[in-house]
Design a protein around this motif. Structure first.
Motif, PDB file in Angstrom:
ATOM      1  N   ARG A  20       0.828  -1.107   0.190  1.00 25.33           N
ATOM      2  CA  ARG A  20      -0.164  -0.067   0.055  1.00 25.33           C
ATOM      3  C   ARG A  20       0.804   1.414   0.004  1.00 25.33           C
ATOM      4  N   CYS A  21       1.379   1.399  -1.237  1.00 24.24           N
ATOM      5  CA  CYS A  21       2.164   2.906  -0.570  1.00 24.24           C
ATOM      6  C   CYS A  21       2.740   3.028  -2.718  1.00 24.24           C
ATOM      7  N   TRP A  22       3.128   4.289  -2.565  1.00 23.12           N
ATOM      8  CA  TRP A  22       3.479   4.405  -4.108  1.00 23.12           C
ATOM      9  C   TRP A  22       4.498   4.783  -3.849  1.00 23.12           C
ATOM     10  N   LEU A  23       5.165   4.951  -5.368  1.00 29.80           N
ATOM     11  CA  LEU A  23       6.627   5.573  -5.563  1.00 29.80           C
ATOM     12  C   LEU A  23       7.141   6.877  -6.088  1.00 29.80           C
ATOM     13  N   ARG A  77       3.300   3.606 -14.594  1.00 31.65           N
ATOM     14  CA  ARG A  77       4.123   4.394 -14.608  1.00 31.65           C
ATOM     15  C   ARG A  77       3.785   5.955 -15.200  1.00 31.65           C
ATOM     16  N   ILE A  78       4.358   6.496 -15.042  1.00 29.34           N
ATOM     17  CA  ILE A  78       4.592   8.346 -15.235  1.00 29.34           C
ATOM     18  C   ILE A  78       5.191   9.405 -14.888  1.00 29.34           C
ATOM     19  N   SER A 118      -3.432  -1.196  -8.966  1.00 29.94           N
ATOM     20  CA  SER A 118      -1.836  -1.398  -9.993  1.00 29.94           C
ATOM     21  C   SER A 118      -0.646  -0.474  -8.562  1.00 29.94           C
ATOM     22  N   LYS A 119       0.734  -0.607  -8.745  1.00 28.98           N
ATOM     23  CA  LYS A 119       1.793  -0.327  -7.982  1.00 28.98           C
ATOM     24  C   LYS A 119       1.607   1.239  -9.365  1.00 28.98           C
ATOM     25  N   ILE A 120       1.549   2.011  -8.274  1.00 27.99           N
ATOM     26  CA  ILE A 120       2.312   3.358  -9.270  1.00 27.99           C
ATOM     27  C   ILE A 120       3.463   4.009  -9.406  1.00 27.99           C
ATOM     28  N   VAL A 121       4.331   4.128  -9.858  1.00 24.48           N
ATOM     29  CA  VAL A 121       5.616   4.391  -9.900  1.00 24.48           C
ATOM     30  C   VAL A 121       5.757   6.241 -10.867  1.00 24.48           C
ATOM     31  N   VAL A 122       6.706   7.355 -10.161  1.00 28.37           N
ATOM     32  CA  VAL A 122       5.995   8.337 -10.910  1.00 28.37           C
ATOM     33  C   VAL A 122       8.252   9.165 -10.941  1.00 28.37           C
ATOM     34  N   ARG A 138       0.596  10.454   3.834  1.00 29.28           N
ATOM     35  CA  ARG A 138       2.473  10.883   3.850  1.00 29.28           C
ATOM     36  C   ARG A 138       3.095   9.205   4.732  1.00 29.28           C
ATOM     37  N   ARG A 139       2.067   8.083   4.950  1.00 27.17           N
ATOM     38  CA  ARG A 139       2.809   6.829   5.780  1.00 27.17           C
ATOM     39  C   ARG A 139       2.863   6.013   3.727  1.00 27.17           C
ATOM     40  N   ARG A 140       1.963   6.294   2.938  1.00 23.69           N
ATOM     41  CA  ARG A 140       1.946   5.417   1.832  1.00 23.69           C
ATOM     42  C   ARG A 140       3.127   6.170   0.786  1.00 23.69           C
ATOM     43  N   THR A 141       3.224   7.195   1.081  1.00 22.34           N
ATOM     44  CA  THR A 141       4.258   8.017   0.082  1.00 22.34           C
ATOM     45  C   THR A 141       6.590   7.515   0.249  1.00 22.34           C
ATOM     46  N   ILE A 142       6.386   7.040  -1.137  1.00 17.48           N
ATOM     47  CA  ILE A 142       8.298   6.729  -1.289  1.00 17.48           C
ATOM     48  C   ILE A 142       8.373   7.433  -2.185  1.00 17.48           C
ATOM     49  N   ILE A 143       9.520   8.372  -1.480  1.00 15.20           N
ATOM     50  CA  ILE A 143      10.392   9.709  -2.190  1.00 15.20           C
ATOM     51  C   ILE A 143      11.757   8.860  -2.241  1.00 15.20           C
ATOM     52  N   PHE A 144      12.281   8.084  -3.419  1.00 18.28           N
ATOM     53  CA  PHE A 144      13.507   7.306  -3.950  1.00 18.28           C
ATOM     54  C   PHE A 144      14.454   8.882  -4.351  1.00 18.28           C
ATOM     55  N   PRO A 145      15.288   8.813  -4.382  1.00 11.69           N
ATOM     56  CA  PRO A 145      15.997  10.292  -4.659  1.00 11.69           C
ATOM     57  C   PRO A 145      17.275   9.110  -5.306  1.00 11.69           C
TER      58      PRO A 145
END
Length: 211
Positions: A20-23, A77-78, A118-122, A138-145
């Motif tokens: 339950r998260c999006w990237l 994919r976005i 669907s897994k959302i990857v932006v 916030r809990r579901r948001t993963i910001i990957f640098p």
């Protein structure tokens, strides 16, 4: 960070949505984000879909049909070059694993219910503008640098290949899939929330957004 990324790649290949998260892949342009996820989309075939960034935007009249494109996909994919005012309720629906979205294709007489699984990857150059006070989001948001700056390579005389993605797809797709499976399985037990860089990225975005 590398092992964390491989875990996400393996997660996107699977039919699992329990995390339950999006990237959000955040970094400057020309650093490989679109190349990598374009290759993953090719691996998944019909189980992946690239949609317009309007699917994320609040009060955008065109996102209705875009959401319907997410139907039965493992990966959405976005590509978004700038900041996006994110539709918080849509993110909750898409990552909740419980609700369905009812929309209508252009010209259709009846609505269609779509399970948002669907897994959302932006891919973004700047972090999305979202309501950071909403704890669920916030809990579901993963910001990957993405810290690599390809511009630095250009300064050192490295020539970038604009056809890199197509060449990988044509010549190396089986090898890429095998590597994702091998390295992803090796570190899967570590989960998707242990990287120090993830809360660091989310908290940095929160601090900027609430000012």
């Amino acid at each position: 960070e590398r092992s964390y990324l491989f875990r996400w790649l393996l997660y996107c290949l699977s039919g699992d949505t329990s995390l339950r998260c999006w990237l959000v892949n955040q970094g400057e342009g020309d650093n490989g984000k679109s190349v990598l996820w374009g290759v993953v989309q090719e691996i998944l075939g019909d189980l992946a879909q690239k949609v317009e960034a309007s699917v994320l935007k609040r009060n955008d009249s065109s996102h209705n049909s875009n959401r319907l494109l997410m139907r039965d996909r493992r990966l959405t994919r976005i590509e978004e070059g700038g900041r996006t005012d994110v539709d918080v309720e849509m993110i909750k629906d898409a990552t909740g694993g419980e609700r369905s979205y009812e929309g209508r294709y252009a010209g259709a007489a009846r609505g269609v219910k779509v399970a948002m699984v669907s897994k959302i990857v932006v891919n973004v150059n700047g972090a999305p503008n979202m309501e950071v006070r909403d704890r669920a989001v916030r809990r579901r948001t993963i910001i990957f640098p993405w810290r690599v700056k390809v511009a630095d390579l250009k300064d050192r005389g490295v020539v970038l290949d604009p056809l890199l993605r197509d060449k990988i797809i044509e010549n190396e797709l089986p090898g890429v899939l095998q590597r994702i499976l091998r390295e992803g399985r090796a570190v899967w037990s570590l989960g998707l929330t242990d990287s120090d860089h993830i809360p660091e990225g989310v908290n940095a975005h929160i601090r900027k957004s609430v000012k």
